[in-house]
Design an enzyme around this catalytic site. Structure first.
Site, mmCIF file in Angstrom:
data_model
loop_
_atom_site.group_PDB
_atom_site.id
_atom_site.type_symbol
_atom_site.label_atom_id
_atom_site.label_comp_id
_atom_site.label_asym_id
_atom_site.label_seq_id
_atom_site.Cartn_x
_atom_site.Cartn_y
_atom_site.Cartn_z
ATOM 1 N N ARG A 1 0.844 -1.188 0.000
ATOM 2 C CA ARG A 1 0.000 0.000 0.000
ATOM 3 C C ARG A 1 0.883 1.243 0.000
ATOM 4 O O ARG A 1 2.107 1.138 0.067
ATOM 5 C CB ARG A 1 -0.941 -0.026 1.213
ATOM 6 N N GLY A 2 0.232 2.423 -0.026
ATOM 7 C CA GLY A 2 0.984 3.680 -0.113
ATOM 8 C C GLY A 2 1.031 4.109 -1.579
ATOM 9 O O GLY A 2 1.250 3.269 -2.462
ATOM 10 N N ASP B 1 -2.031 11.071 -1.213
ATOM 11 C CA ASP B 1 -2.544 10.098 -2.178
ATOM 12 C C ASP B 1 -2.996 10.787 -3.447
ATOM 13 O O ASP B 1 -3.044 10.177 -4.507
ATOM 14 C CB ASP B 1 -3.681 9.304 -1.538
HETATM 15 C C1 RUB Z 1 -2.057 5.527 1.847
HETATM 16 C C2 RUB Z 1 -1.172 6.093 2.834
HETATM 17 C C3 RUB Z 1 -1.246 7.479 3.244
HETATM 18 C C4 RUB Z 1 0.078 8.159 3.065
HETATM 19 C C5 RUB Z 1 0.408 8.610 1.663
HETATM 20 O O1 RUB Z 1 -3.095 4.912 2.479
HETATM 21 O O2 RUB Z 1 -0.320 5.407 3.327
HETATM 22 O O3 RUB Z 1 -2.268 8.216 2.790
HETATM 23 O O4 RUB Z 1 0.093 9.253 3.905
HETATM 24 O O5 RUB Z 1 1.784 8.645 1.621
HETATM 25 P P1 RUB Z 1 -3.259 3.327 2.553
HETATM 26 P P2 RUB Z 1 2.608 8.554 0.238
HETATM 27 O O6 RUB Z 1 -2.455 2.881 3.722
HETATM 28 O O7 RUB Z 1 -4.730 3.159 2.763
HETATM 29 O O8 RUB Z 1 -2.773 2.786 1.236
HETATM 30 O O9 RUB Z 1 2.431 9.867 -0.408
HETATM 31 O O10 RUB Z 1 4.038 8.345 0.604
HETATM 32 O O11 RUB Z 1 2.037 7.401 -0.488
#
Ligand code: RUB
Length: 357
Positions: A60-61, A243
Site C-alpha cells: 500500500r501507499g 494520495d
Molecule cells: C495511503 C497512505 C497514506 C500516506 C500517503 O493509504 O499510506 O495516505 O500518507 O503517503 P493506505 P505517500 O495505507 O490506505 O494505502 O504519499 O508516501 O504514499
C-alpha cells in the site's frame, strides 16, 4: 538494453527498503500487514495475485502502488504471448484495486499509451518503460527529500501521519520520510512524532519501524494527541504524504490528516504535504469532487484480530479525508516547494515538466 534484473540488483546494493522486487520471473512483495513483528515477502506469480495483494493491503501507499502498476504490467507482458490486449486487461484489473492513489492509474496509462509492439517487442517495450518509471520514482524521492529538507531546521520536531515512507514508495523514504531522512542525513538534530493512524495503524506499525531502521529519534502518539502536543509547543512542523493533490491544491490523504491540519492551523504550526508531480490530479478541480474510499468497518471495531467494541456495534471507516488547500503551507515536490496560490502555481510548475525533470 538495461534489464530489470540488473536494475533490481543495483537497487539492492543501495541502502533501500524495497517494497517490491523481481526475482526469477516472480515478484516479491513485503507483506506490510505483518510489520513490524515479522518481515516477510510473499511471491506473486501473476497479475491476479498482485491485484489481491493490493486490495488486501499487503502492499500500500501511493508511490508503491504506482510502481505496482509498472511491475504488474511487466508481469502481464511476460505472460502475454505478445498479446497487447492481455496487458491492457491486466492494467484494467489493477486500476480497479484501490481508487484513491492516482499514481497507480497514471503509471498504468503511461505504459499502455506507449505500447506499440507485439511478441518480444511488446515485452521489451514494457520492460524499458518499467525501468524508466522505477528509476524516475526513486529519483523523485531523493529530489523532493532535498527540497523538503531545506524547510527543516536543526532541532525541529516533526509530526507525520500514516505511513509515507520507503515501503510506501520506492525504497528510500517515499514522500514524508524522504524529507525527514534527508534532514537527518544532513546532520540536523530532528525528532519525529508519529501518529498511530487508527484503524490500520500504519504509523505505529510501519512508520515507527522505518524510523527505527533509519536511526531517527521518534515518539509514538495516538491520533487524538496532536492538538495537545502542538499547544504544548512540542511540534514545529507537520509533514504528511499524499494520495492525491487536486487542481486547487486540496489534499487527499489518510483519514486524520485533516484533523492534524486543523490543529496545526490553530496553533501556527506549518503543515506541509510531500508529493510528486505524478500524484497531481488535474482532472479534478477541488477536493469535494473526490469520492472517498470506504473500507471494512470491522477494522474499527477491532484492532487487528482483537475485537474492542461490543458485538453488532456499528462503525464507519472512511479511509481518506480532504485537507483544504487553505490549511497547507507548502506542497513539497520533486520540482521544488509550491506555495499558494496553488491553482496558479501548481499549473505553472506542472507545465514546466520538461525543463525541470
Ligand atoms: C495511503 C497512505 C497514506 C500516506 C500517503 O493509504 O499510506 O495516505 O500518507 O503517503 P493506505 P505517500 O495505507 O490506505 O494505502 O504519499 O508516501 O504514499
Amino acid at each position: 538494453m538495461e534489464k530489470l534484473h540488473e536494475l533490481v540488483n543495483e537497487f539492492q546494493e543501495q541502502n533501500l527498503l524495497l517494497p517490491i522486487w523481481l526475482q526469477e520471473e516472480k515478484l516479491y512483495v513485503v507483506n506490510q500487514k505483518k510489520l513490524p513483528n515479522t518481515k516477510v515477502a510473499i511471491a506473486i506469480q501473476n497479475v491476479e495475485e498482485l491485484a489481491s495483494a493490493i486490495k488486501d493491503m499487503v502492499i500500500r501507499g501511493s508511490g508503491a502502488l504506482g510502481t505496482c502498476g509498472a511491475w504488474g504490467l511487466y508481469l502481464a507482458a511476460i505472460h502475454s504471448g505478445g498479446d497487447k490486449k492481455f496487458v491492457t486487461r491486466a492494467g484494467e484489473l489493477l486500476k480497479q484495486t484501490r481508487p484513491t492513489a492516482v499514481n497507480l492509474v497514471h503509471t498504468i496509462d503511461e505504459i499502455l499509451e506507449q505500447m506499440n509492439g507485439h511478441g518480444i517487442d511488446l515485452i521489451q517495450e514494457v520492460e524499458m518503460k518499467t525501468i524508466e518509471i522505477l528509476k524516475r520514482q526513486l529519483s523523485f524521492e531523493h529530489r523532493l527529500g532535498e527540497y523538503g529538507a531545506e524547510l527543516i531546521g536543526d532541532g525541529d520536531s516533526i509530526l507525520t501521519h500514516c505511513h509515507s515512507g520507503a515501503l510506501a514508495g520506492s525504497g528510500y523514504g517515499g514522500r514524508a520520510l524522504s524529507v525527514i531522512r534527508k534532514a537527518h542525513e544532513q546532520g540536523k538534530n530532528i525528532h519525529v512524532y508519529v501518529s498511530e493512524t487508527r484503524p490500520y495503524l500504519q504509523g505505529a506499525r510501519i512508520t515507527a519501524y522505518e524510523l527505527k531502521e533509519f536511526g531517527i529519534p521518534h515518539t509514538l502518539l495516538s491520533d487524538n494527541m496532536s492538538g495537545h502536543c502542538m499547544k504544548q509547543g512540542l511540534i514545529d512542523k507537520v509533514i504528511v504524504g499524499s494520495d492525491r493533490v487536486v487542481r486547487n491544491g486540496d489534499l487527499v490523504n489518510k483519514v486524520g490528516t485533516y484533523m492534524h491540519a486543523l490543529a496545526a492551523k490553530a496553533n501556527d504550526v506549518p503543515f506541509y504535504t510531500a508529493t510528486s508531480s505524478h500524484t497531481m490530479d488535474d482532472t479534478i478541480s477541488n477536493g469535494s469532487e473526490v469520492e472517498i474510499e470506504y473500507r471494512n468497518p470491522s477494522e474499527v471495531t477491532s484492532i487487528q484480530e482483537f475485537r474492542i467494541a461490543p458485538e453488532d456495534t456499528q462503525a464507519l471507516y472512511p479511509s481518506f479525508d480532504i485537507t483544504p488547500h487553505e490549511l497547507i503551507e507548502g506542497i513539497i515536490t520533486e520540482r521544488g516547494v509550491i506555495q499558494a496560490p496553488y491553482a496558479t502555481n501548481l499549473r505553472k510548475v506542472m507545465a514546466e515538466e520538461d525543463s525541470l525533470v
